[in-house]
Design an enzyme around this catalytic site. Structure first.
Site, PDB file in Angstrom:
ATOM      1  N   GLU A  77       0.839  -1.240   0.042  1.00 59.17           N
ATOM      2  CA  GLU A  77       0.026   0.028   0.076  1.00 59.17           C
ATOM      3  C   GLU A  77       0.786   1.315   0.088  1.00 59.17           C
ATOM      4  O   GLU A  77       1.679   1.356   0.812  1.00 59.17           O
ATOM      5  CB  GLU A  77      -0.967   0.117   1.240  1.00 59.17           C
ATOM      6  CG  GLU A  77      -1.479   1.164   1.207  1.00 59.17           C
ATOM      7  CD  GLU A  77      -2.569   1.543   2.751  1.00 59.17           C
ATOM      8  OE1 GLU A  77      -2.456   0.529   3.374  1.00 59.17           O
ATOM      9  OE2 GLU A  77      -3.133   2.644   2.668  1.00 59.17           O
ATOM     10  N   ASP A 145       9.303   5.557  15.296  1.00 58.70           N
ATOM     11  CA  ASP A 145       8.910   7.121  14.999  1.00 58.70           C
ATOM     12  C   ASP A 145       9.420   7.854  16.287  1.00 58.70           C
ATOM     13  O   ASP A 145       8.822   7.666  17.405  1.00 58.70           O
ATOM     14  CB  ASP A 145       7.597   7.287  14.551  1.00 58.70           C
ATOM     15  CG  ASP A 145       7.315   8.680  14.327  1.00 58.70           C
ATOM     16  OD1 ASP A 145       8.290   9.663  14.395  1.00 58.70           O
ATOM     17  OD2 ASP A 145       5.994   9.037  14.262  1.00 58.70           O
ATOM     18  N   ASP A 147       9.830  11.553  17.898  1.00 59.05           N
ATOM     19  CA  ASP A 147       9.368  13.078  17.626  1.00 59.05           C
ATOM     20  C   ASP A 147      10.035  13.867  18.702  1.00 59.05           C
ATOM     21  O   ASP A 147       9.893  13.619  20.012  1.00 59.05           O
ATOM     22  CB  ASP A 147       7.926  13.341  17.548  1.00 59.05           C
ATOM     23  CG  ASP A 147       7.194  12.884  16.343  1.00 59.05           C
ATOM     24  OD1 ASP A 147       8.075  12.886  15.375  1.00 59.05           O
ATOM     25  OD2 ASP A 147       6.220  13.050  16.321  1.00 59.05           O
ATOM     26  N   CYS A 164      16.396  22.920  17.208  1.00 53.72           N
ATOM     27  CA  CYS A 164      17.682  23.725  17.006  1.00 53.72           C
ATOM     28  C   CYS A 164      18.847  22.795  17.342  1.00 53.72           C
ATOM     29  O   CYS A 164      18.838  21.667  17.711  1.00 53.72           O
ATOM     30  CB  CYS A 164      17.605  24.813  17.792  1.00 53.72           C
ATOM     31  SG  CYS A 164      18.052  24.552  19.634  1.00 53.72           S
ATOM     32  N   ARG A 199      10.687  17.321  12.671  1.00 54.95           N
ATOM     33  CA  ARG A 199      10.664  17.370  14.167  1.00 54.95           C
ATOM     34  C   ARG A 199      11.323  16.088  14.616  1.00 54.95           C
ATOM     35  O   ARG A 199      10.857  15.865  15.784  1.00 54.95           O
ATOM     36  CB  ARG A 199       9.513  17.799  14.797  1.00 54.95           C
ATOM     37  CG  ARG A 199       8.253  16.962  14.278  1.00 54.95           C
ATOM     38  CD  ARG A 199       7.014  17.496  15.103  1.00 54.95           C
ATOM     39  NE  ARG A 199       6.056  16.451  14.817  1.00 54.95           N
ATOM     40  CZ  ARG A 199       4.730  16.223  15.082  1.00 54.95           C
ATOM     41  NH1 ARG A 199       4.421  17.483  15.664  1.00 54.95           N
ATOM     42  NH2 ARG A 199       3.987  15.486  14.902  1.00 54.95           N
ATOM     43  N   VAL A 201      12.821  11.744  13.638  1.00 51.85           N
ATOM     44  CA  VAL A 201      13.204  10.939  12.839  1.00 51.85           C
ATOM     45  C   VAL A 201      12.373   9.430  12.665  1.00 51.85           C
ATOM     46  O   VAL A 201      11.758   9.279  13.520  1.00 51.85           O
ATOM     47  CB  VAL A 201      14.657  10.418  13.271  1.00 51.85           C
ATOM     48  CG1 VAL A 201      15.898  11.321  13.196  1.00 51.85           C
ATOM     49  CG2 VAL A 201      14.674   9.613  14.670  1.00 51.85           C
TER      50      VAL A 201
END
Lengths: 463, 705
Positions: A77, A145, A147, A164, A199, A201
């Site tokens: 998919e 995931d 964040d 940053c 934000r 990886v």
């Protein structure tokens, strides 16, 4: 939503929220810094590595070997988020050119990759009618995931989706911890880390064994990585490390990555002990009142006389450590207090995974080399071996890439247009470090299973 | 020839003996008899005589040209020869007219190691399979397999049981099998060998019989209780107690074999039904609890261990011998880390190695001292110890555990014993022990988990689960493709009834509070709708639109509540037409509402969604269906609960349950807070919430009634 609405979607929609501090970008050039569908068309037309993505998704099944599963890639998919948040799920493609043409035609703002299903997802309804052939996910990369937004309570430089160079190293530490464990503990080899565009990886574990894990097995791996209690704000500490000693995985993470990262980087970059509010947060994690009050007293005093040559953060951390680790504490509590240092380090630095993404096969995840619509940044792969060098603010953006194409002028060989842009490095890395070794092992796997099968049928014949 | 006739003859045999032989006056020609006692027979032409020490009798037609057959042990005849000596058409006829009763005595004779292994199975094997199948409905087999025959693991017997005989027997008592525990492992492994005949467990005749007499639903109850307990978030200790009690309450029977019967039969019957996922996880849970319970009880103890170390294993190392034989028998994919491997320890080249428990233990304390202050590079043995300590377990005193667990029952614990007895941890692919990996209870290295001896339950249950799962797939395939049709008059209704009976009350037809009308609906939604439906209802009023999932969830609920089709159409139309217009409603949405009521398409009268289904749904962007306790964010849920006028304390209670993912309990607590009453049964269905709520409200309004 109907077809008409899709097409009526504003052609030149401008996403107003633009990421500041996105590295230096040459101003005054022909391409203004914004994300829009027209740029995206150019990107998909000239730069996006359609063929590589397709090759990857085929896992060697597009070859000529008799054991190749021709239907394999067609059961995968893909889903597209178009302009206007129109969501097209269950797209499937049988060839690289089909994939490429559809992407170019639809020009999706986001491409997600889902699982490989038992049948072609585009035809799932047809199969449902025949019965028997159940439409269910059968293979999917093991994905993770992470964040940066989940780290908001331990970073003071940015918050929300901002990131940053001071807080990004949190991601670097996460990559190191997870990557090492996936390789050393679980024995996976084909792991792709991708910058998610704004934000965090994503991680794709692509070994055959990983792709065939059941939901339960995925959940067990995700649990293996979990040290945080489930979002209970009231608990004393967010990390709970029980048992007399730590599990070897945690020990390794601590000694090889987290401890050093905490002391050498995070302590200073986030100034964890610089203000009362911040060090109170850490003191809260210490269960012993006498220690916390002593430390608090000392720190409040020397707040005024901040004359020491050494950084206050380092000094205070050393004081705290010494206090906790000195053997003077009552014996019944000593163990817990000693563990406290580790708990603090883990609380601040240990990877915070979005568990649900990893647990289920049918979770969609954004494809590498997409453009993040909010930042215009390309989701480029990250090399886990030198992830410290990755700079999220220097990631190529859509507009930068278009500039680079424009500067190069018209050239005949359209195939390698990306080679001249700053995307070239990423695509080359994707191929050489991930795709080629992966396809090589896929080929071996296909051959091995084929040989085994042949062997088996020979045996059964003789029987 | 009637059943009564057989028994009558048996009694006659006892009564009419004077000289050691029996005379049966009314013996029909060509009848074959099995008897229970040691008798033997002689055929006198018109009658049947039994003589001691033989158990099969036959009466040949007096006009038969064959001579009367005398069979005696002394003359060395076996069953095989005896049966094959009879013309096939005669056997055919016998078997058809006769009831076989195979007794414990026969089977144990078979399993006695001194007897040729195949004497008994061959008996039936000589009769063509097809014919056996034809006779099946007429036969009344009862097979009792002794433990010893299982233990000796003679493949032919087991193959025979699975492929041929089991479907033929009305009941099977396997006294040696540790009942449900053993069945799947044993049968599934062999099932695949036996060309997977998933039907072997469900011959209709005994299924129907057992449904009446034993009640499969008992085990259903056990599983159901486990499911309930788990979903209510019981602690492990509580669960263990719960399982033990319910098991005893439902399955206890003075005769051990009856328990086994119930267990096996119910297990296999349940395999047929369609809630497979549920079944697998509940069976696995039950399996684990029983492993613990039984190993704790360890009743059979020493006797079994004595059996283990009995003469046939008397070589130098009985345990190793046992291990080896089991390995080959079950074809296990695991291997214990060998001594040789262990001996090769070389920290620089092979940093990860093994160690036997004893030295490990002594080194551990020293090692712990080091580790607590500083983390030196460690060898694998250290890491294993580290894992053991990290989960707060003392290192197992190997011997104690081995015997305790190995003894309590058979086939399974053979399996277990295999691991228990191995002196070193087992190295298994980490996927096999998800639970242990999830809890970081094992050392994981390069894709392998190193499972300590006392963690084997998890390993075995993972195996159990996967075997069960595979078997279920097979059974289901066979069932749907062939058997359902074949059995449509007998088995199919029963099995289908089972699936639905699980779902509890059927809410597709409104009952007590039939018929609500549109004008009441607003008021009722505030008083008696569960949060999920209330939310949908309010969103519908607000947006005049719901996406498909929401329409289904709310629409079917309203149907269950008692909204008639016409009212439902009017209700939905009133809302939707404000957004999309009446015309478009008629064109696009009315169909699905009629569909819900079974007036379109497949014409199924759909049942309202249960909590389970709602909780497991996955609402996307813009969807409002699903379970608020699960799918709402914390703030939204708090706000929603506040709107239902829950006080702060109740909200906190609910939130706590939500955090620990007990959504149905959270809903139950909400119900209790709103209605100021307790709800012991818990909320399992939105319509149940509704009807319970109505009951409470009515009793409040009419306290005297």
């Amino acid at each position: 939503m109907t077809r008409g609405e899709i097409e009526n979607g504003s052609e030149d929609m401008v996403i107003d929220e633009y990421e500041p501090g996105g590295g230096e970008r040459r101003q005054g050039n022909a391409v203004p810094d914004e994300f829009n569908a027209n740029y995206l068309k150019v990107y998909y037309g000239k730069l996006f590595p359609h063929a590589d993505i397709f090759k990857w998704m085929s896992y060697g099944n597009d070859g000529k070997h008799p054991a190749c599963d021709k239907s394999y890639v067609g059961r995968r998919e893909f889903s597209f988020t178009l302009d206007n948040d129109v969501y097209l799920r269950f797209q499937s493609f049988n060839s690289a050119s089909e994939l490429e043409n559809t992407i170019k035609e639809k020009c999706p703002f986001k491409i997600d990759i889902g699982p490989v299903y038992s049948v072609d997802p585009a035809k799932r309804h047809a199969y449902a009618q025949t019965g028997g052939n159940v439409f269910t996910p059968v293979e999917r990369e093991l994905v993770f995931d992470i964040d940066i937004t989940d780290y908001d309570d331990v970073r003071f430089c940015c918050s929300g989706a901002d990131v940053c160079l001071d807080c990004w190293p949190l991601m670097t530490a996460a990559i190191k911890v997870i990557d090492t464990s996936l390789r050393d503990d679980f024995g996976f080899n084909h792991i792709l880390w991708v910058y998610s565009g704004r934000r965090g990886v994503h991680c794709w574990v692509c070994d055959g064994k990983a792709r065939r894990l059941t939901n339960g097995q995925r959940a067990s791996i995700a649990e293996y990585f979990r040290v945080y209690k489930v979002g209970n704000e009231n608990s004393r500490t967010k990390v709970s490390l029980t048992g007399q000693v730590l599990h070897p995985f945690l020990v390794r993470s601590y000694t090889e990555v987290l401890n050093e990262f905490f002391e050498a980087k995070l302590l200073l970059s986030q100034k964890l002990f610089s203000t009362e509010e911040r060090y109170e947060k850490i003191l809260e994690m210490i269960p012993d009142e006498s220690i916390t009050s002593e430390l608090r007293g000392r720190w409040q005093e020397n707040k005024r006389s901040s004359i020491s040559k050494e950084d206050t953060n380092v000094v205070r951390w050393e004081q705290l450590k010494r206090k906790l680790q000195s053997g003077k504490q009552k014996s019944n509590n000593a163990q817990g207090l000693r563990r406290c240092v580790e708990e603090i380090v883990f609380s601040f630095t240990y990877p915070r995974l979005d568990m649900e993404v990893s647990k289920h096969m049918n979770h969609l995840l954004k494809a590498p080399f997409c453009i993040h619509p909010k930042t215009g940044q390309v989701c480029v792969p990250i090399d886990p071996n030198c992830c410290e060098e990755f700079d999220p603010t220097a990631v190529p953006t859509l507009s930068k890439l278009l500039e680079e194409i424009n500067m190069g002028g018209l050239r005949a060989d359209v195939d390698n247009e990306w080679d001249r842009t700053s995307l070239g490095k990423s695509i080359r890395f994707f191929r050489s470090s991930f795709l080629q070794p992966l396809l090589k092992s896929c080929k071996e796997e296909i051959e091995n299973t084929y040989n085994a099968k042949v062997q088996q049928s020979r045996n059964s014949l003789s029987w | 020839m009637s059943e009564a006739h057989v028994y009558c003859q048996k009694r006659d045999l006892y009564g009419s003996d004077s000289d050691g032989s029996f005379f049966v006056p009314a013996c029909p020609p060509n009848a074959l008899y099995w008897t229970f006692e040691e008798t033997r027979f002689v055929n006198n032409g018109s009658c049947l005589r039994f003589f001691g020490s033989w158990r099969l009798g036959c009466c040949l037609n007096r006009t038969s040209s064959q001579k009367p057959v005398y069979i005696s042990k002394k003359r060395g005849l076996s069953w095989v020869r005896w049966l094959t000596g009879v013309p096939e058409n005669v056997i055919d006829k016998w078997a058809f007219e006769t009831r076989f009763v195979a007794t414990r005595g026969i089977v144990s004779a078979f399993s006695n190691r001194t007897t040729p292994a195949c004497s008994w199975p061959w008996l039936l094997r000589d009769i063509p399979l097809v014919r056996l199948r034809e006779w099946n409905s007429e036969l009344d087999f009862r097979l009792i397999v002794g433990r010893s025959s299982v233990q000796s693991g003679i493949p032919s017997l087991v193959w025979f049981l699975v492929s041929v005989s089991v479907p033929l027997f009305k009941s099977i008592s396997m006294s040696g099998f540790p009942s449900r525990l053993s069945c799947p492992v044993q049968s599934v492994v062999l099932l695949s060998e036996a060309k997977a005949n998933p039907l072997y467990c469900i011959r209709s005749s005994w299924l129907g019989w057992y449904i009446k007499h034993i009640g499969i639903l008992l085990v259903w109850c056990v599983l159901k209780v486990i499911a309930d307990g788990l979903s209510r978030g019981k602690k492990p200790e509580e669960m263990e107690k719960l399982v033990s009690n319910i098991w005893k309450a439902t399955m206890r029977h003075p005769e051990a074999s009856e328990i086994v019967n119930k267990d096996i039969i119910s297990h296999f019957v349940l395999r047929l039904e369609e809630l497979r996922k549920w079944f697998i996880s509940m069976e696995t849970a039950l399996f684990q609890y029983r492993c613990r319970l039984e190993s704790a009880e360890a009743q059979v103890g020493s006797a079994y261990y004595a059996a283990l170390s009995s003469p046939f294993l008397s070589d130098s190392d009985p345990l190793l011998e046992l291990q080896r034989s089991l390995m080959s028998e079950f074809d296990l994919p695991y291997k214990a880390v060998s001594h040789a491997e262990f001996q090769m320890v070389s920290l620089s080249l092979l940093p990860y190695q093994y160690i036997m428990p004893k030295p490990l233990e002594s080194q551990l304390s020293q090692f712990l001292l080091i580790i607590s202050t500083h983390f030196p590079p460690q060898s694998m043995k250290d890491k294993l110890g580290q894992v053991a300590r990290s989960i707060g377990q003392p290192l197992p005193a190997a011997d104690a555990i081995v015997y305790k667990i190995a003894i309590s029952s058979l086939v399974h614990y053979f399996y277990l014993a295999l691991f228990m007895l191995s002196p070193t941890p087992m190295k298994v692919p980490f996927e096999e022990v998800p639970e242990l990996v999830a809890g970081r209870k094992v050392f994981v290295h390069r894709g392998h988990a190193y499972v300590a001896m006392n963690q084997v339950v998890s390993l075995v249950s993972a195996q159990f689960r996967s075997h069960l799962s595979k078997a279920l797939v097979l059974t289901n395939r066979k069932w749907t493709s062939i058997i359902r049709e074949q059995e449509k008059d007998r088995l199919t209704p029963i099995v289908e009834a089972l699936c639905t009976s699980y779902l509890g009350p059927d809410y597709s037809e409104p009952r007590e509070f039939a018929e609500i009308s549109i004008k009441d609906i607003d008021q009722i939604s505030k008083s008696s709708f569960p949060l999920c439906m209330r939310h949908l209802f309010e969103k519908l009023r607000e947006d005049h639109h719901l996406k498909h999932g929401g329409r289904m969830q709310l629409g079917l609920f309203l149907k269950g509540v008692g909204l008639k089709l016409d009212d439902a159409l009017a209700f939905w139309k009133a809302e939707f037409s404000q957004k999309v217009g009446a015309e478009r409603f008629d064109k696009e949405y009315a169909y699905s509402i009629r569909h819900n009521y079974g007036r379109e398409g497949k014409r199924t009268d759909y049942t309202p969604f249960s909590c389970q289904k709602i909780i497991s749904s996955a609402p996307g962007v813009g969807d409002h269906h699903g379970c608020p306790y699960r799918h709402f964010s914390e703030e939204n849920l708090r706000a929603a609960l506040g709107k239902m006028r829950l006080n702060n304390r109740a909200v906190e209670d609910v939130m706590e349950k939500v955090r620990s993912r007990h959504y149905q309990i959270a809903c139950t607590l909400t119900f209790e807070a709103i209605h100021e009453t307790s709800c012991d049964a818990g909320i399992n269905h939105p319509n149940q919430y509704f009807s319970d709520s109505q009951k409470v409200l009515q009793s409040k309004n009419h306290p005297t009634e």
